[in-house]
Each structure stands twice: as C-alpha cells, then as structure tokens.
Design a protein around this motif. Sequence first.
Motif, PDB file in Angstrom:
ATOM      1  N   MET A  35      33.863  37.866  48.504  1.00 56.08           N
ATOM      2  CA  MET A  35      35.101  37.451  47.840  1.00 56.08           C
ATOM      3  C   MET A  35      35.719  38.679  47.173  1.00 56.08           C
ATOM      4  SD  MET A  35      35.643  34.633  44.806  1.00 56.08           S
ATOM      5  CE  MET A  35      35.322  33.242  45.899  1.00 56.08           C
ATOM      6  N   ASP A  36      37.042  38.830  47.284  1.00 59.00           N
ATOM      7  CA  ASP A  36      37.696  39.979  46.645  1.00 59.00           C
ATOM      8  C   ASP A  36      38.437  39.538  45.386  1.00 59.00           C
ATOM      9  OD1 ASP A  36      40.902  39.943  47.586  1.00 59.00           O
ATOM     10  OD2 ASP A  36      39.532  38.922  48.967  1.00 59.00           O
ATOM     11  N   ILE A  37      38.502  40.458  44.418  1.00 58.92           N
ATOM     12  CA  ILE A  37      39.212  40.256  43.155  1.00 58.92           C
ATOM     13  C   ILE A  37      40.083  41.482  42.930  1.00 58.92           C
ATOM     14  CG2 ILE A  37      39.008  39.783  40.687  1.00 58.92           C
ATOM     15  CD1 ILE A  37      36.095  38.923  41.207  1.00 58.92           C
ATOM     16  N   THR A  38      41.356  41.267  42.623  1.00 61.70           N
ATOM     17  CA  THR A  38      42.296  42.369  42.407  1.00 61.70           C
ATOM     18  C   THR A  38      42.759  42.374  40.962  1.00 61.70           C
ATOM     19  OG1 THR A  38      43.057  42.228  44.686  1.00 61.70           O
ATOM     20  CG2 THR A  38      44.492  43.372  43.138  1.00 61.70           C
ATOM     21  N   CYS A  39      42.904  43.585  40.397  1.00 57.45           N
ATOM     22  CA  CYS A  39      43.425  43.729  39.041  1.00 57.45           C
ATOM     23  C   CYS A  39      44.915  44.057  39.114  1.00 57.45           C
ATOM     24  CB  CYS A  39      42.682  44.834  38.295  1.00 57.45           C
ATOM     25  SG  CYS A  39      43.096  44.935  36.543  1.00 57.45           S
ATOM     26  N   ARG A  40      45.757  43.108  38.653  1.00 57.92           N
ATOM     27  CA  ARG A  40      47.209  43.265  38.722  1.00 57.92           C
ATOM     28  C   ARG A  40      47.699  44.292  37.689  1.00 57.92           C
ATOM     29  NH1 ARG A  40      47.248  37.232  38.715  1.00 57.92           N
ATOM     30  NH2 ARG A  40      47.728  36.481  40.814  1.00 57.92           N
ATOM     31  N   PRO A  41      48.965  44.747  37.838  1.00 62.18           N
ATOM     32  CA  PRO A  41      49.522  45.701  36.871  1.00 62.18           C
ATOM     33  C   PRO A  41      49.511  45.201  35.431  1.00 62.18           C
ATOM     34  CG  PRO A  41      50.893  45.648  38.833  1.00 62.18           C
ATOM     35  CD  PRO A  41      49.867  44.563  38.998  1.00 62.18           C
ATOM     36  N   ASP A  42      49.593  43.875  35.214  1.00 60.41           N
ATOM     37  CA  ASP A  42      49.583  43.358  33.838  1.00 60.41           C
ATOM     38  C   ASP A  42      48.161  43.153  33.311  1.00 60.41           C
ATOM     39  OD1 ASP A  42      48.683  41.190  35.269  1.00 60.41           O
ATOM     40  OD2 ASP A  42      50.278  39.812  34.643  1.00 60.41           O
ATOM     41  N   GLY A  43      47.158  43.554  34.127  1.00 59.43           N
ATOM     42  CA  GLY A  43      45.776  43.452  33.683  1.00 59.43           C
ATOM     43  C   GLY A  43      45.111  42.148  34.009  1.00 59.43           C
ATOM     44  N   SER A  44      45.845  41.185  34.591  1.00 55.42           N
ATOM     45  CA  SER A  44      45.238  39.907  34.974  1.00 55.42           C
ATOM     46  C   SER A  44      44.562  40.051  36.333  1.00 55.42           C
ATOM     47  CB  SER A  44      46.301  38.813  35.032  1.00 55.42           C
ATOM     48  OG  SER A  44      47.262  39.113  36.037  1.00 55.42           O
ATOM     49  N   LEU A  45      43.715  39.080  36.658  1.00 57.17           N
ATOM     50  CA  LEU A  45      42.968  39.116  37.910  1.00 57.17           C
ATOM     51  C   LEU A  45      43.570  38.172  38.935  1.00 57.17           C
ATOM     52  CD1 LEU A  45      39.282  39.110  36.579  1.00 57.17           C
ATOM     53  CD2 LEU A  45      40.761  41.067  37.110  1.00 57.17           C
ATOM     54  N   LYS A  46      43.553  38.602  40.179  1.00 54.66           N
ATOM     55  CA  LYS A  46      44.016  37.764  41.289  1.00 54.66           C
ATOM     56  C   LYS A  46      42.823  37.500  42.197  1.00 54.66           C
ATOM     57  CE  LYS A  46      46.929  37.886  45.424  1.00 54.66           C
ATOM     58  NZ  LYS A  46      47.791  38.745  46.281  1.00 54.66           N
ATOM     59  N   SER A  47      42.436  36.219  42.280  1.00 51.87           N
ATOM     60  CA  SER A  47      41.278  35.855  43.097  1.00 51.87           C
ATOM     61  C   SER A  47      41.148  34.343  43.146  1.00 51.87           C
ATOM     62  CB  SER A  47      40.001  36.465  42.525  1.00 51.87           C
ATOM     63  OG  SER A  47      38.863  35.967  43.190  1.00 51.87           O
ATOM     64  N   LEU A  48      40.487  33.843  44.169  1.00 51.38           N
ATOM     65  CA  LEU A  48      40.164  32.417  44.234  1.00 51.38           C
ATOM     66  C   LEU A  48      39.231  32.024  43.085  1.00 51.38           C
ATOM     67  CD1 LEU A  48      39.500  32.041  48.082  1.00 51.38           C
ATOM     68  CD2 LEU A  48      41.530  31.292  46.819  1.00 51.38           C
ATOM     69  N   LEU A  49      38.560  33.014  42.525  1.00 54.98           N
ATOM     70  CA  LEU A  49      37.571  32.754  41.488  1.00 54.98           C
ATOM     71  C   LEU A  49      38.209  32.491  40.128  1.00 54.98           C
ATOM     72  CD1 LEU A  49      34.469  32.813  40.894  1.00 54.98           C
ATOM     73  CD2 LEU A  49      34.741  35.243  40.376  1.00 54.98           C
TER      74      LEU A  49
END
Length: 635
Positions: free
Chosen positions: A390-404
């Motif tokens: 599973m991948d998790i991305t850190c957005r420019p505003d510091g929030s996480l983007k992921s199914l998790l």
Amino acid sequence: MALPRLLARGLAWPGCGRALHRAASASAPAAADFNSFVARTNTCGELRSAHVGQEVTLYGWIQYQRQGLFLVLRDFQGLTQIIIPQDEAHTHVKKLLSDAPVESVVRVTGTVSLRPPGQENPKMPTGDIEVKVETAEILNSCKKLPFEIKDFIKKTEALRMQYRYLDLRSFQLQYNLRLRSQIVMRMREYLCNLHGFVDVETPTLFKRTPGGAKEFLVPSREAGKFYSLPQSPQQFKQLLMVGGLDRYFQVARCYRDEGSRPDRQPEFTQIDIEMSFVDQAGIRRLIEGLLQYSWPEERGSITTPFPSMTYEEALADYGTDKPDTRFGMKIVDISDFLRRPDIQFVQNALSYPCGTVKAICIPQGVRYLKNKDLESLKESAKSQFNQEIMDITCRPDGSLKSLLTKFLGEKQQSELIQALNMQVDDVVLLAAGEHKQVCSALGSLRLESADLLEAAGLVLRDPTVFHFLWVVDFPLFLPKEENPTELESAHHPFTAPHPSDTSLLYSDPTKVRSQHYDLVLNGNEVGGGSIRIHSAEQQRFVLEKVLKEDSEVLSHLLEALKFGAPPHGGIALGLDRLISLIVDAPSIRDVIAFPKSFKGRDLMGNAPDYVTPEELEPYHIQVSWPLAEKEAKNP
C-alpha cells in the motif's frame, strides 16, 4: 567509470597514463624499469620535456593517424604523438606509416622534441613533447577491426567476449587488470611478509562435497568414478590446520556449476585464508588490516574497524543480509501505530506468529517517481514475494493521501508521519504480513526505488564512497526451500555453532546461531567465513542427525579431526567482486582477463565444445543426444 573519462576521442586520455603508471608500479620500487630486457628505450607514456633531444625507440599500436602528418602510438602505459617526416629523404618512412592501418604494431626511432607553442595537450601526460621519426618498421599489420579500440565506443558484450584479446587493449581493462595485480601483490606482502602466512596450493581435482553449490564433474579412467572441481578449498585448508601450518593463504581458483549473474562466474578467484587458535574478532581485525594495507591510494582511505550488525538487525532494517548502508530509507516497524480493530488487513497480518506491519519512506517520491513506477514496484513485490503493498503520499499541506487514512485520525496521522520521518512529496510503501516475507519484500523495493530515483536524477549511492560492514550471528541452519521440514547449512556444514547456543544444537537446531560472518561492501557480499567445528563428534552429529547427509563422503575429514585438530577459523574474499566494486565496473567480467559469458560459455574459444566418441571411450562415457541436438549435429 573508475578510470577518468576518456574525453578527446582517441587523442586526449586525461590521467590514464598516470593512473596506469600508478597501477603498474605502486607495489614495486619507485624506480621500476619498464624497459629492462626489451628492445625499446622508453614506453609511450613516460616521455616528458626532460627527454627533449634524446633519441628514443618506441614500440606500440597505432591509435590514430591523421593525413600522413602524424600518428599517436599507444602501449600499456600511455600515448605519444609521432611526427611523420615529410622530406624526400624519408619518403619510405612516410609511406610506411601513412599506409599502416590503425592498430598495426610498429617500431619507431626518432628524436624527442617540444611541441610548437600553442600545440601542447595538457590532457596527455606526454602532451608537451612529440617524437620526430627517423626510421620505422611495421612489425605486424592489422586487418579490419570488428570494433574500435576506444573505451567510449559502445560494443555488445558478446562481441567484446568474442574478440577479448582486442578488448584487452582498452585503457579501462588495462587499468582494471593492473590494479588487480597491484592489490593482490600487496595482499601477499601483508599476509606472508608481515604476518607469517604460508601460501599453499591445494588440489583442483577432488571429490564431491555435500551441500552448497553444484560442482563440475571431471571423468576419470575408472568406470563410474568422477572427480569434482572444488567450489572452495574448504576441506583442504582445515586439514592444513590439522597439519599444524597455523596460517594458510591462497589466491584460489574455485568452480561452481550454476548460472552466471553479473557478479558470478562458473570459475572465479578468492583470497582464501585459514588460521589456528583464532576467534571471530581476530579474523575481522586481520581482514580490516589486509584491506587497509592493500587499498589503492587513488580510492581514498578506508576507516577501521568496520561497523557490524547482526543478521536479524540487517533483515529488520534493510530486508537483506547484505545491506547497502550508503543511503537511508531503512525499514520502519509501524505495527504499534496501526494496531486497531477496524483495519482488517492489519489485524490479519498481526495475527500471524511473526506478524508485522512495516514501511519504507521514499524521499521526494512524488517528484521523481511516476505512477507507472509505483505500480511496477507493487507488481515486483507481488510477483517475487507474494506481498501486497500500500502506498501513502505526503501532500504539500502535510496531510496524507492513502486508502489507509480514512481509518486514522489527525493525531495518528501525525504520529505516523513522525515515525516515518515523512516530508512533503515523500512516498511510503507499506507491507503487512509475516516478518521475514515483509522485510525481504521491502528490502527489495528499497533497492528498486533507489534505482528509479537515481535514473530520474536524484543521487543516493555515491560510487566513490566505500561502506564496509560486518554481518554476524547468522542462523546455523535454514529450512530447505524445496522441503521446509528439512534443514540445510546457512553457510556450510563445517561452521561452528555460537558458543551460547551449543546446547540448542542437540535440542532445537533451528534456533542455533552460528559463528559465521560476512563482509559486505556497498550492498555486495565480498567475503564470508566462520569459526569451524573442530570436534569430530560434533561434526558427525551435524552431518548425520541435522543435515541427514552421508558422513562417509567426509570420512577423511572426520578422521582427521580425531587427531588433535586445533580450534580454527577462516574467511574467503571474493577477489573478482571486490575489484569490480573498487573500479566501479558493472560486472565482474570487466576485471577478469578471459571471463565466461552470461551463460557460462567462452565465446572466444567456443568452449565448452563437443568431443568425439573415441575421446570419451577411456572414460567409459557415452553421450545420449537429445533428438534436436542430434539433428543439428548431423543435418
């Protein structure tokens, strides 16, 4: 490449003469005479302004020739510009040199002179001078070449192997082989002259050794009996310790009948070492001193002692027993952060006896990796390790983007970001499941991600930096892949158990640690060794009861151990692999004079080759040809 880039397409080879001179002479006296016993007065790499006015005789290959005005002569040490005479008195010399094909071997005699002002070439060690020819002789003309003898010209590896004797003329291979020679000589000095080791040649024809890699068989004239080519001199060096030699060393040729890889050959060379009355710490100090003493000056210095980590630490942090510690992206255990009843796949993973949730953080992954790269990484983990990612991305505003993230509150997301040390645009790859499988998958993805990042322009692994590492406390036995209920040696069957685990050998051998140690350089295993079993009873127990091997094959060694065998241990350094890393070669084939191809063939001599039934008869062998091969042989 390790050799400075050859910039001027056949004429300006910056630093190569100096580098070759260092490689050729570093272990010899400062005034080494390269011109003793031969007809030349000088090499093509040594003439300087101090030689102006001297008459010299040079021998070499024509590297380049321009419009009958001058040529560049090359030998093992460098290049010299040769001025072709234009006056009538030297018409014969002019025609001879102007008509000679490139790579022809010539002798020239002439006078050293300074180049005209403004025509000096600072990129050539001999760039201040030229030689004005008086006489010349073509010693051997060269036919049309299959490829140009220049390092920057791309050649297929198959073509290079077919014409290896031409490929060897390149400056890069000359440099590699001379540096290899220098390092081996320094190793001999350190071991034999400074520390009293005895250089002993052990037999090449022996018998099959149980366990380990497949061995090449050699037929004998006794029906049904075969020799084996040893995959290492392991038994002989132990027997030398029984024989009281105390310290043994050999530049050993070894053989394994297995498919070639970039860092493997069916025949290879190792620096083989064994000592009596030594412990693991003593072997490690010896090897650190050996490498420090023989390390090439142009590669900088290496610091000792080398760091060490246990096998379990290496697997947990890097997913492999040969970690590349030049860059971060270590595996992080996040099981405690995700131990929640509403995340089903996490609960499933943690329900295993060795269940875990781990992750790696890819720096700037959003910027450097494309979606197809992430999908490729996931597919690689699935196909090689049967592991979902599973991948998790850190957005420019510091929030996480992921199914998790739908399962995590802000506080938990913040804790996860902190645990993984995530920055904006980082990408995390997460895996859940059995500990070893998860670690192995993430360790593989760590290296694949580094390849992708570097291909996109982010440098992670500096090839000029050398990170040595000892990996210790390996398991003594591992389950066999084909039958996990049976055990095989993690190193080899002669490795002694860890002193603290000796009792477990007889009650629960799967939990026994070994006295096995590996030396790792930049993520590559360059050496491996162990303290050996010196008790005949313990050795017999390991062979018969644990490994279920026929101990009769090793009856000679078991017998020898009964006659006062001293405690002993040793190590073998993979010379080919070590040199290839030092010179930053893509393959060990670039540091071996006459290597085998990827499939284990000699493309130059076309070996292996067929032999006639008459030649096989004394060995009591008949070949049963597959139909397709029989038709190809007899169309």
